[in-house]
Design an enzyme around this catalytic site. Structure first.
Site, PDB file in Angstrom:
ATOM      1  N   SER A   1      47.405  40.644  47.913  1.00 18.83           N
ATOM      2  CA  SER A   1      48.177  40.383  46.692  1.00 18.83           C
ATOM      3  C   SER A   1      47.760  39.129  45.941  1.00 18.83           C
ATOM      4  O   SER A   1      48.202  38.908  44.812  1.00 18.83           O
ATOM      5  CB  SER A   1      49.669  40.299  47.032  1.00 18.83           C
ATOM      6  OG  SER A   1      50.160  41.570  47.392  1.00 18.83           O
ATOM      7  N   LYS A  46      46.495  39.810  42.555  1.00 16.74           N
ATOM      8  CA  LYS A  46      47.381  40.296  41.490  1.00 16.74           C
ATOM      9  C   LYS A  46      47.414  39.394  40.258  1.00 16.74           C
ATOM     10  O   LYS A  46      47.305  39.890  39.129  1.00 16.74           O
ATOM     11  CB  LYS A  46      48.790  40.501  42.045  1.00 16.74           C
ATOM     12  CG  LYS A  46      48.897  41.646  43.039  1.00 16.74           C
ATOM     13  CD  LYS A  46      50.291  41.724  43.656  1.00 16.74           C
ATOM     14  CE  LYS A  46      50.391  42.863  44.660  1.00 16.74           C
ATOM     15  NZ  LYS A  46      51.713  42.902  45.341  1.00 16.74           N
ATOM     16  N   TYR A 102      43.168  49.505  42.507  1.00 17.98           N
ATOM     17  CA  TYR A 102      44.139  48.558  43.078  1.00 17.98           C
ATOM     18  C   TYR A 102      43.836  48.287  44.549  1.00 17.98           C
ATOM     19  O   TYR A 102      43.820  47.133  44.996  1.00 17.98           O
ATOM     20  CB  TYR A 102      45.548  49.132  42.917  1.00 17.98           C
ATOM     21  CG  TYR A 102      46.607  48.326  43.639  1.00 17.98           C
ATOM     22  CD1 TYR A 102      46.933  47.037  43.230  1.00 17.98           C
ATOM     23  CD2 TYR A 102      47.253  48.852  44.755  1.00 17.98           C
ATOM     24  CE1 TYR A 102      47.890  46.292  43.909  1.00 17.98           C
ATOM     25  CE2 TYR A 102      48.214  48.123  45.431  1.00 17.98           C
ATOM     26  CZ  TYR A 102      48.519  46.841  45.009  1.00 17.98           C
ATOM     27  OH  TYR A 102      49.460  46.102  45.675  1.00 17.98           O
ATOM     28  N   TYR A 126      57.337  36.560  46.140  1.00 16.67           N
ATOM     29  CA  TYR A 126      58.247  37.671  46.368  1.00 16.67           C
ATOM     30  C   TYR A 126      59.700  37.208  46.451  1.00 16.67           C
ATOM     31  O   TYR A 126      60.139  36.375  45.664  1.00 16.67           O
ATOM     32  CB  TYR A 126      57.844  38.451  47.624  1.00 16.67           C
ATOM     33  CG  TYR A 126      56.406  38.883  47.623  1.00 16.67           C
ATOM     34  CD1 TYR A 126      55.891  39.635  46.572  1.00 16.67           C
ATOM     35  CD2 TYR A 126      55.554  38.547  48.672  1.00 16.67           C
ATOM     36  CE1 TYR A 126      54.565  40.036  46.564  1.00 16.67           C
ATOM     37  CE2 TYR A 126      54.227  38.961  48.671  1.00 16.67           C
ATOM     38  CZ  TYR A 126      53.741  39.694  47.613  1.00 16.67           C
ATOM     39  OH  TYR A 126      52.438  40.085  47.611  1.00 16.67           O
ATOM     40  N   VAL A 139      49.316  39.637  52.121  1.00 18.98           N
ATOM     41  CA  VAL A 139      49.596  40.013  53.508  1.00 18.98           C
ATOM     42  C   VAL A 139      48.349  39.895  54.383  1.00 18.98           C
ATOM     43  O   VAL A 139      48.438  40.068  55.608  1.00 18.98           O
ATOM     44  CB  VAL A 139      50.183  41.439  53.597  1.00 18.98           C
ATOM     45  CG1 VAL A 139      51.542  41.498  52.946  1.00 18.98           C
ATOM     46  CG2 VAL A 139      49.225  42.465  53.002  1.00 18.98           C
TER      47      VAL A 139
END
Length: 626
Positions: free
Chosen positions: A74, A77, A199, A251, A269
């Site tokens: 992530s 992102k 992705y 998050y 992660v």
């Protein structure tokens, strides 16, 4: 690697020491577990641990396993979101992705009830839409543009871990469900499998903790990579990216992160965390054991410690941002005002270059203190004494104060000396450290007045230079005891154009005098009617309470009296017991009648003396010029 990696000039920076301490504090933490929902990630060594800090000028500090490859996950992102903004504009992206924290887990199937948009691009639902917005005519072209963007941020060409990609693609059922819902709501258009493949591939890009720190520093540097100097993303788009990293990057832990750490950040992660403090630094951490939020346990702890130790919370007041070094010069260009015998002066012509003075300014805090420490360390190979002149420093934070103490220790361990000159209302040495201590801690308020702590501090640059010169002469075999300073008349440089007969002629017109320490030899404002040849001891020259310089035996005082009547412009006071040979006005007149050649040489010597002082003054003006 067990310990910090980047060294400058063979001497560890204070930043290296701080990173080492934080690394050692967290390396034995075994809480958390590696991600298992992506099978390939479950194979990662859970004990790998690396942290890196990158500065906006390209300096990188490392500790631990900073060369170990892991997948971005992530952390990709925000970068891909920046590319989507570049391709579609803010309005085009905002129509499909929101900017509000979701408060949910990163893989939650949850959309804005009013608009059907994903809440933000930092959760999976928003990141899948962002990937779908990357332009390109073919899947290969779109992937190449993503890889180019990620590589521009990292400062090198990156690759994909194909095994992780296949593992994500083959088990990414929840992400497929999200994508289908987004297709149904009109947030995604086109081939879902193509968008998901892009992705999954961006998440599978291989990086190191060092790469992540450089990527963070690129964001902190307004989109310009600090290693390559190449712009990776426009400054206004960087602002949008950092804003979302601030509110959504961690998050459902984002609120607590912002309260404790206070830096825009993004976790993955795979065990990585990327944190950026605009204008100051980037942080990259890798440790694969995750907490229930999906964030690296060690990574969160490291960032919390760094933020606290270095006062990196973006809401901490830092004062004005200025380069810490106003100018730098060496002791052979700007010498102390102490006048020494000719042999010592000639020796200093070579020795004094090893004295390096840094003239500081502004507010000292972590980022500019790091730059100062690095510059001081870089000067060490040719230095014997490092002088830090902080008379123009407004305040010293507790972090900078600690780094000064560490810098001093490193300099002393390297066999050099460091002298700190505080401002009148600035810092006094911290107990046991020899570095200035800010009484206002991190408040930015000036600290206590300076004291002289066994040569670790000095009241002014001239005093620091004089002490350093004296130490260099002592090492070179000169007798530097003030009380032992002696010179024969024939040794005076002022008289070096006179032969033995001329010196003898002059000596017949000189009267000897002895004065105890503390006596006034010349009084400011008094009639200038005598010249003094200092043959024993040391005197100080001053105007009022201001010390102008020190003069050793072997030099002449008040020689302008040879040019005609006038008034004394300064006071000369004996620092030690002194012996002088005095040439009075009457004696000078007799000398002129009996030995006119000697009198003429004395006048020429006055001219040479004034010329040398003017030359030195010009050098100092040049050294101090902005």
């Amino acid at each position: 690697m067990d310990g910090a990696g980047e060294k400058a000039g063979g001497l560890g920076s204070p930043v290296v020491e701080i990173l080492d301490e934080i690394y050692r504090r967290h390396r034995d933490v075994s809480d958390g577990a590696v991600a298992t929902y992506i099978p390939e990630l479950s194979k990662v060594d859970p004990d790998r641990f690396g942290l890196a800090v990158a500065m906006p000028d390209g300096q990188v500090y490392e500790a631990g396993d900073c060369a170990t490859l892991f997948t971005l996950q992530s952390i990709s992102k925000p970068i891909v979101y920046g590319l989507a903004l570049k391709d579609n504009g803010l309005a085009g992206v905002m129509a499909r992705i929101g900017v509000a924290p979701s408060g949910d887990a990163f893989n939650a199937i949850h959309f804005d009830a009013a608009t059907n948009r994903p809440f933000n691009p930092m959760v999976n639902s928003g990141a899948i839409v962002a990937a779908s917005l990357v332009g390109g005519r073919t899947p290969a072209e779109r992937l190449a543009r993503v890889m180019d963007m990620l590589g521009a941020f990292a400062g090198r060409t990156l690759s994909i871990d194909e095994a992780v990609f296949r593992s994500e693609r083959d088990t990414g059922h929840r992400n497929r469900a999200i994508a289908h819902l987004e297709l149904a709501s009109g947030m995604i258009e086109g081939d879902i499998d193509e968008h998901l493949d892009l992705y999954f591939r961006q998440c599978s890009v291989l990086v190191t903790a060092r790469d992540v720190a450089v990527m963070a520093a690129t964001l902190a540097n307004g989109g310009v990579n600090p290693l390559t100097g190449i712009r990776a993303l426009a400054t206004d788009l960087v602002r949008h990216v950092l804003s979302l990293m601030t509110s959504c990057g961690m998050y459902d832990y984002a609120g607590e992160w912002e309260f404790d750490v206070g830096m825009p950040a993004k976790s993955g992660v795979g065990g990585g965390i990327m944190a950026a403090l605009p204008g100051e630094l980037g942080i990259g951490v890798f440790s694969p054991r995750l907490d229930p939020h999906g964030n690296s346990v060690r990574g969160v702890g490291v960032c919390r410690d760094l933020a606290a130790r270095l006062r990196l919370h973006m809401l901490d007041h830092r004062g004005a941002v200025r380069a810490p070094v106003r100018r730098r010069y060496r002791g052979d260009v700007v010498r102390s005002t102490r006048q020494r015998p000719a042999a010592a002066q000639r020796a200093l012509d070579g020795l004094a270059r090893s004295i390096v003075v840094f003239e500081l300014q502004g507010d000292l805090r972590f980022a500019n203190m790091e730059a100062l420490a690095r510059e001081a360390v870089a000067a060490l190979p040719g230095a014997s004494h490092i002088v830090l002149d902080a008379q123009r420093v407004s305040s010293i934070s507790a972090v900078a104060n600690d780094m000064l103490a560490r810098l001093r220790r490193r300099i002393v361990e390297a066999g050099r000396a460091m002298v700190f000159i505080p401002a009148a209302a600035s810092a006094a040495p911290a107990a046991g450290s020899g570095a200035p201590a800010a009484s206002g801690a991190a408040s930015g308020r000036p600290a206590r007045a300076a004291t002289d702590d066994d040569g670790r501090t000095a009241p002014d640059v001239d005093t620091a230079l004089e002490r350093a010169e004296t130490e260099l002469l002592r090492r070179a075999g000169f007798d530097t005891d003030d009380a032992a300073a002696r010179a024969e008349l024939a040794e005076f440089e002022f008289l070096d154009r006179l032969d033995a007969g001329g010196v003898a002629a002059l000596a017949r017109h000189l009267a000897a005098a002895e004065l105890p320490a503390g006596s006034v030899l010349i009084e400011e404002g008094a009639e200038a009617d005598s010249v003094y040849f200092l043959v024993r001891g040391v005197v100080e020259i001053g105007i009022g309470a201001v010390r102008l310089g020190t003069v050793e035996a072997g030099n002449v005082l008040g020689e302008v009296a040879l040019l005609g009547p006038g008034r004394r412009t300064a006071t000369v006071r004996a620092r030690t017991a002194v012996g002088v040979l005095v040439l009075t006005a009457d004696a000078a007149a007799r000398l002129h009648e009996e030995a006119p050649d000697v009198q003429r040489e004395l006048l020429l010597a006055v001219g040479r003396s004034l010329r040398e002082r003017l030359r030195r003054a010009n050098l100092e003006i040049q050294a101090h010029a902005p």
